[in-house]
Design an enzyme around this catalytic site. Structure first.
Site, mmCIF file in Angstrom:
data_model
loop_
_atom_site.group_PDB
_atom_site.id
_atom_site.type_symbol
_atom_site.label_atom_id
_atom_site.label_comp_id
_atom_site.label_asym_id
_atom_site.label_seq_id
_atom_site.Cartn_x
_atom_site.Cartn_y
_atom_site.Cartn_z
ATOM 1 N N ARG A 177 46.570 40.906 36.211
ATOM 2 C CA ARG A 177 46.518 41.897 37.362
ATOM 3 C C ARG A 177 47.753 42.703 37.235
ATOM 4 O O ARG A 177 48.762 42.268 36.994
ATOM 5 C CB ARG A 177 46.412 41.091 38.805
ATOM 6 N N ASP A 287 44.251 35.912 46.508
ATOM 7 C CA ASP A 287 44.202 35.525 45.154
ATOM 8 C C ASP A 287 42.903 34.521 45.065
ATOM 9 O O ASP A 287 42.101 34.268 46.199
ATOM 10 C CB ASP A 287 45.051 34.580 44.444
#
Length: 489
Positions: A177, A287
């Site tokens: 990410r 997350d």
């Protein structure tokens, strides 16, 4: 079925009714996540947001939101067929020469597929139809999603990061990410054991202080994307594996600013470098655990060039408490793991990563037990065999009469075949996911193995229980009578 690029896959999904175009104006800030999450939880289609608020580029989400679409992207009809992919990988990890004509014939499909492993260089790739550099680079013009209210900034989630270390011939492709910092800056969040981070460390050893070249592909063809998340052998290139999946060689092109090969048909490419020592605090972000992660410093990437196709599509996703797209991918990839593990440990009957376990934190395995202590051998074997299981906190080992994918069976085995003291193995100071805030130290924690198998002589001095089973002839007789009894109608 072969998909040459992302658009080809989108077209095939639309023909099958597996993609929905959203024409209403939808904000990449939170709204796309909420729509995508509701759709995924309902087993719905991939979504193409054609009118993202404030942007001209359409956004594709939920691409791998069902195991069916993951299987299709890998060239298979259903998720069960992914075990064939696992058999390829098991063979490539430890190849054996044919032992005769029959063995040669059985391995012929693998040998034929190997011809698709070399890449094919393209001189004028679609991903470089439009080129921007210098002051023209502006990442804020991309419809990068902000997924959760507590997220610090927009986040690139499907960036296929391409690196090469000084000691390896092959390039590494990994998905990490990337937090948006500004017009030409993103944070590269990769864990220390991941391929990109290893390449970067080795680069600094050989080229101290020099910038490390990186390219990031957004919206590559599905085989290349999935090649980056599949447990391939360290010696095998993700591009080579994508060729195996696709059934045709992966088309690549040279980056404009460096020598890295990029997917020729990708929608968008970011090129740039990491300057050693340039770091920034990353996060917090929601997350795949269902929590916001801690803030920590990671390397900053300076983007010098952005290239893209005419009228590009921005591929995105969100991560959150399962089910989310990573957990769906985990369910599909589970089928690939089984043959790989069975090649190393033939006693393994089945292997399961429950999606509720955040993809890899818990594993349940069934074995044909052969000797006392067998379950413990399997536990340590799984923890050490594949890098993916380095972070698995809990492993439950059951006998082959237990369906590891049925919690009713697993809990029955735990509660009837385990003594908490004797059959629990604890291991301290092992690698743990950085995102696991339950561990006492970031990146370091303990593991638990649970032996839920029947105990053999030497493991217990007591007479062991015999499972209750109905007489076979009685079952057959009642099977014949069952419909006539008409009890449940």
């Amino acid at each position: 079925m072969k998909f040459d690029d992302l658009r080809d896959f989108i077209g095939q999904l639309e023909e099958r009714g597996l993609l929905k175009r959203i024409k209403q104006e939808i904000d990449p800030h939170l709204e796309m996540t909420e729509i995508s999450d509701r759709t995924l939880r309902a087993g719905g289609p991939a979504l193409l947001f054609e009118n993202p608020k404030g942007f001209d580029t359409p956004v594709l989400t939920n691409l791998f939101g069902t195991t069916q679409r993951v299987a299709l992207a890998m060239g298979q009809d259903d998720v069960a067929a992914l075990k064939e992919v696992g058999k390829w990988l098991a063979y490539l990890k430890e190849p054996e020469p044919p032992k005769g004509i029959k063995s040669l014939w059985e391995k012929l499909p693998i040998f034929k597929q190997v011809l698709n492993m070399p890449t094919k260089k393209v001189r004028s790739p679609a991903c470089q139809q439009v080129i921007m550099e210098g002051d023209d680079v502006d990442l804020t013009k991309l419809p990068i999603m902000t997924c959760w209210p507590g997220d610090v900034a927009p986040l690139i989630t499907w960036g296929l990061t391409i690196t090469k270390g000084p000691y390896k011939k092959r390039q590494n492709l990994g998905i990490y990410r990337q937090q948006l910092l500004g017009k030409n800056k993103i944070i590269m969040r990769w864990l220390s054991h991941r391929g990109g981070a290893l390449d970067f460390r080795e680069w600094q050893e050989v080229n101290p202080g020099k910038p490390f070249p990186v390219s990031v592909a957004l919206g590559a063809d599905p085989a290349t994307i999935l090649g980056a998340v599949t447990p391939i052998p360290d010696t095998l290139s993700e591009y080579a594996f994508a060729g195996l999946l696709r059934g045709s060689r992966t088309k690549v092109a040279k980056s404009i600013s460096n020598d890295l090969d990029i997917p020729a048909t990708a929608e968008i490419i970011l090129e740039g470098y990491l300057q050693p020592g340039e770091e920034a605090p990353e996060g917090p972000y929601g997350d795949h655990t269902g929590y916001y992660n801690e803030v920590d410093d990671f390397q900053v990437m300076t983007v010098t060039h952005v290239t893209h196709r005419e009228n590009p599509i921005y591929l995105s996703t969100y991560t959150g408490r399962p089910p989310d797209e990573p957990s769906i991918l985990g369910v599909a990839l589970n089928e690939i793991f089984v043959p790989i593990l069975q090649k190393q440990f033939p006693e393994i009957v089945d292997f399961y990563l429950p999606p509720e376990g955040c993809s890899y934190r818990m594993a349940v395995v069934s074995i044909k037990k052969s000797y006392p202590g067998h379950a413990k051998r399997v536990m340590f074997g799984i923890w050490s065999f594949l890098r993916q299981f380095m972070y698995t906190k809990f492993i439950i080992v059951c006998d082959d009469d237990v369906n590891v994918r049925d919690w009713n069976d697993v809990i029955w085995a735990i509660t009837t075949r385990m003594d908490p003291s004797r059959d629990t193995t604890l291991v301290d100071n092992t690698p743990i996911d950085y995102l696991d805030f339950a561990s006492p130290v970031s990146g370091l924690g303990s593991k638990m193995g649970m032996d839920a198998t029947n105990k053999w002589a030497g493991e217990s001095d007591r007479e062991w229980g015999t499972p209750i089973l109905m007489d076979k002839k009685v079952k057959e007789k009642i099977d014949d009578l069952w419909q006539d009894l008409d009890i449940l109608s």
